[in-house]
Design an enzyme around this catalytic site. Structure first.
Site, PDB file in Angstrom:
ATOM      1  N   GLY A 260      43.515  61.735  20.263  1.00 12.56           N
ATOM      2  CA  GLY A 260      42.253  62.474  20.618  1.00 12.56           C
ATOM      3  C   GLY A 260      42.524  63.945  21.261  1.00 12.56           C
ATOM      4  N   GLU A 294      49.065  57.961  20.134  1.00 11.98           N
ATOM      5  CA  GLU A 294      48.934  58.049  18.808  1.00 11.98           C
ATOM      6  C   GLU A 294      47.958  59.546  18.332  1.00 11.98           C
ATOM      7  OE1 GLU A 294      46.046  55.092  18.083  1.00 11.98           O
ATOM      8  OE2 GLU A 294      47.498  53.396  18.861  1.00 11.98           O
ATOM      9  N   TYR A 337      30.794  67.503   9.716  1.00  7.10           N
ATOM     10  CA  TYR A 337      30.868  67.518  11.080  1.00  7.10           C
ATOM     11  C   TYR A 337      30.232  68.637  11.634  1.00  7.10           C
ATOM     12  CZ  TYR A 337      34.659  64.016  10.273  1.00  7.10           C
ATOM     13  OH  TYR A 337      35.232  62.796   9.993  1.00  7.10           O
ATOM     14  N   CYS A 362      28.352  70.559  -6.875  1.00  8.17           N
ATOM     15  CA  CYS A 362      26.728  70.755  -7.166  1.00  8.17           C
ATOM     16  C   CYS A 362      26.220  70.028  -5.796  1.00  8.17           C
ATOM     17  CB  CYS A 362      26.397  70.231  -8.469  1.00  8.17           C
ATOM     18  SG  CYS A 362      27.390  70.838  -9.655  1.00  8.17           S
ATOM     19  N   GLU A 363      26.070  70.571  -4.921  1.00 12.47           N
ATOM     20  CA  GLU A 363      25.627  70.094  -3.509  1.00 12.47           C
ATOM     21  C   GLU A 363      25.165  71.181  -2.737  1.00 12.47           C
ATOM     22  OE1 GLU A 363      25.165  66.857  -2.314  1.00 12.47           O
ATOM     23  OE2 GLU A 363      26.265  65.629  -3.710  1.00 12.47           O
TER      24      GLU A 363
HETATM   25  N1  LLP Z   1      43.985  56.369  16.998  1.00  9.52           N
HETATM   26  C1  LLP Z   1      43.099  56.118  16.731  1.00  9.52           C
HETATM   27  C2  LLP Z   1      42.795  54.573  16.714  1.00  9.52           C
HETATM   28  C3  LLP Z   1      42.215  56.486  15.920  1.00  9.52           C
HETATM   29  O1  LLP Z   1      40.981  56.139  15.054  1.00  9.52           O
HETATM   30  C4  LLP Z   1      42.404  58.204  15.740  1.00  9.52           C
HETATM   31  C5  LLP Z   1      41.668  59.076  14.869  1.00  9.52           C
HETATM   32  C6  LLP Z   1      43.700  58.556  16.045  1.00  9.52           C
HETATM   33  C7  LLP Z   1      44.472  57.883  16.909  1.00  9.52           C
HETATM   34  C8  LLP Z   1      44.129  59.895  16.154  1.00  9.52           C
HETATM   35  O2  LLP Z   1      43.134  60.989  16.857  1.00  9.52           O
HETATM   36  P1  LLP Z   1      43.435  62.492  16.915  1.00  9.52           P
HETATM   37  O3  LLP Z   1      44.493  62.437  17.860  1.00  9.52           O
HETATM   38  O4  LLP Z   1      43.574  62.920  15.569  1.00  9.52           O
HETATM   39  O5  LLP Z   1      42.221  63.136  17.413  1.00  9.52           O
HETATM   40  N2  LLP Z   1      37.921  63.084  10.558  1.00  9.52           N
HETATM   41  C9  LLP Z   1      37.655  63.594  11.911  1.00  9.52           C
HETATM   42  C10 LLP Z   1      38.628  62.742  12.860  1.00  9.52           C
HETATM   43  C11 LLP Z   1      38.459  61.339  12.875  1.00  9.52           C
HETATM   44  C12 LLP Z   1      39.453  60.703  13.955  1.00  9.52           C
HETATM   45  C13 LLP Z   1      39.456  59.287  13.648  1.00  9.52           C
HETATM   46  N3  LLP Z   1      40.337  58.531  14.438  1.00  9.52           N
HETATM   47  C14 LLP Z   1      37.774  64.868  11.870  1.00  9.52           C
HETATM   48  O6  LLP Z   1      37.862  65.634  10.760  1.00  9.52           O
HETATM   49  O7  LLP Z   1      37.412  65.756  12.923  1.00  9.52           O
END
Ligand code: LLP
Length: 440
Positions: A260, A294, A337, A362-363
């Site tokens: 996150g 993570e 987003y 085409c959107e």
């Molecule tokens: N752990 C879990 C359980 C998760 O669901 C996620 C991301 C992460 C770790 C890693 O999160 P990060 O460090 O990358 O923020 N597609 C969206 C982001 C979706 C994130 C989903 N889960 C975007 O493009 O902003």
């Protein structure tokens, strides 16, 4: 309001000469490490995703160093960018991984990670995926319901193994994120076990014969800049840990605080890692558990650009359009987003313009930027869409039967295609010319 941004050159390198984006201008032209982007486009074509190996290494080392005061392991989240070239870099640096599907598990194993390097998470794991995870000997399966704990135990019994289980807790904290789709740890989210049911879930896990409760886990959201959700969530996990230990369960080894960490797409300040560590380490260290994280976006978000070529420039209804050969199929973040990604011309530009940068799909929702003040560009020019290292290629689609672009890794003066451009044959590879009809 047109969006006005500072020049890339001003922001590519900050403090102590640390490379934060891997992309700079040399004689006006954009280069990734030692490789001109125009050279990559000439060799590989467009659209192409270009990643800087040194940025990936730099991000991993910074986070690893920040967490050094306590036993920890960084499990890079594959879903952000699951390219094997990127995975190889991280494996060499000592990262573990976090996977959320059988497909990601396969990718991790094929990239050389051992089962013990792998965390397996996800809100809807199938029986097959759980079996594959147990067969691979993963470090921990983060379960998200009591029903899942029972299913894991059953499969473990069949396989004659003990399932290493972590409970994904919904800590029910307040989360500020750039978009509601990327918040996960608030009350009522589909993720995790509700806070007040975790103690009971832990008792269930402890009573099962083929399950060992190894950890507590949370992931509260993505693109986070504030410390509060981490601190609040960690305190909630530590409180639960105390209760679970009071209930006589003493098998826990890991506290997983998820991913996150936010990255800068525009002028956001990246989270201060030493503050982050100073807030979390004293709260976790006394538990005696190993800290797991993570992160996805933090490691790879700023490591890559999407190279695309302007096909047409046109004027319509008082707006200026740049129609590019990449769009929502290559980068869905702007349309899905409302995400902002900087866009620059690869070669020096003579002036500025305000444009909608739109793709060929085409959107009406197929755009990379709207009403954007940017370098003046014309048909034939190359554009770099920045910070697509996370959730770029992995979210690409074949809509409109568009083959996916190539992925390129740059390391110093060298570059390599690490994922070939898809061909038309790939698009229909799984379709059957002569399908077998079955009677009902
Ligand atoms: N752990 C879990 C359980 C998760 O669901 C996620 C991301 C992460 C770790 C890693 O999160 P990060 O460090 O990358 O923020 N597609 C969206 C982001 C979706 C994130 C989903 N889960 C975007 O493009 O902003």
């Amino acid at each position: 309001m047109p969006q006005v941004r500072g020049s890339l050159h001003e922001r590519s390198v900050v403090g102590e000469g640390v490379l934060t984006s891997g992309f700079t201008r040399v004689n006006g032209a954009l280069v990734c490490e030692g490789v001109p982007l125009a050279r990559v486009a000439e060799d590989v074509g467009t659209p192409a995703y270009v990643y800087s190996a040194s940025v990936v290494r730099d991000r991993f080392s910074r986070l690893d160093a920040a967490l050094a005061p306590m036993p920890h392991r960084i499990h890079y989240t594959l879903k952000a960018n699951s390219n094997r070239g990127v995975l190889r870099i991280l494996r060499e640096m000592g990262a573990g991984v976090d996977v959320v599907s059988g497909g990601e598990l396969q990718r991790a194993l094929r990239a050389g990670f051992d089962g013990s390097d792998i965390l397996f998470g996800g809100v809807g794991k199938s029986e097959r995926e759980l079996r594959e995870a147990l067969e691979a000997g993963v470090l921990m399966i983060n379960v998200e319901s009591s029903a899942e704990i029972r299913l894991v135990d059953e499969i473990a019994r069949e396989l004659g193994v003990i399932a290493p289980v972590g409970i994904r807790v919904n800590p029910e904290v307040t989360v500020e994120s750039s978009h509601r789709y990327i918040k996960t740890g608030e009350k009522g989210a589909k993720f995790g076990i509700p806070f007040d049911e975790v103690r009971e879930a832990a008792r269930i896990a402890a009573d099962l014969s083929h399950t060992q409760l190894l950890g507590l886990d949370m992931h509260v959201g993505s693109q986070l800049f504030r410390l509060d959700p981490y601190v609040d969530g960690t305190e909630r996990l530590v409180e639960l840990l105390g209760q679970i230990r009071q209930d006589g369960v003493d098998t826990l080894r890991f506290l997983d605080i998820g991913g996150g960490l936010g990255v800068s797409y525009d002028d956001e300040e990246s989270p201060d890692l030493s503050r982050f560590a100073r807030a979390l380490v004293p709260r976790i260290q006394p538990t005696g558990l190993t800290l797991l994280m993570e992160p996805g976006r933090y490691i790879v978000g700023n490591c890559g650009v999407l190279l695309t070529r302007v096909l047409y420039r046109k004027h319509s209804g008082g707006r200026e359009f740049l129609v590019t050969d990449a769009g929502m199929t290559e980068l869905i973040r702007p349309s899905h987003y409302d995400a902002y990604h900087r866009i620059d011309t690869v070669q020096p530009s003579a002036g500025q313009m305000t444009a909608d940068v739109v793709g060929p799909v085409c959107e009406s929702g197929d755009f990379l930027a709207l009403d954007r003040e940017m370098d003046e560009a014309h048909a034939g020019d190359l554009l770099a869409v920045h910070d697509v290292g996370a959730y770029g290629y992995v979210m690409a689609s074949n809509y409109n039967s568009r083959p996916r672009g190539a992925e390129v890794l740059v390391d110093g003066e060298r570059f390599a295609v690490v994922t070939a451009r898809e061909q038309y044959d790939d698009l229909i590879r799984l379709e059957l010319d002569d399908p077998e009809w079955r009677d009902s």
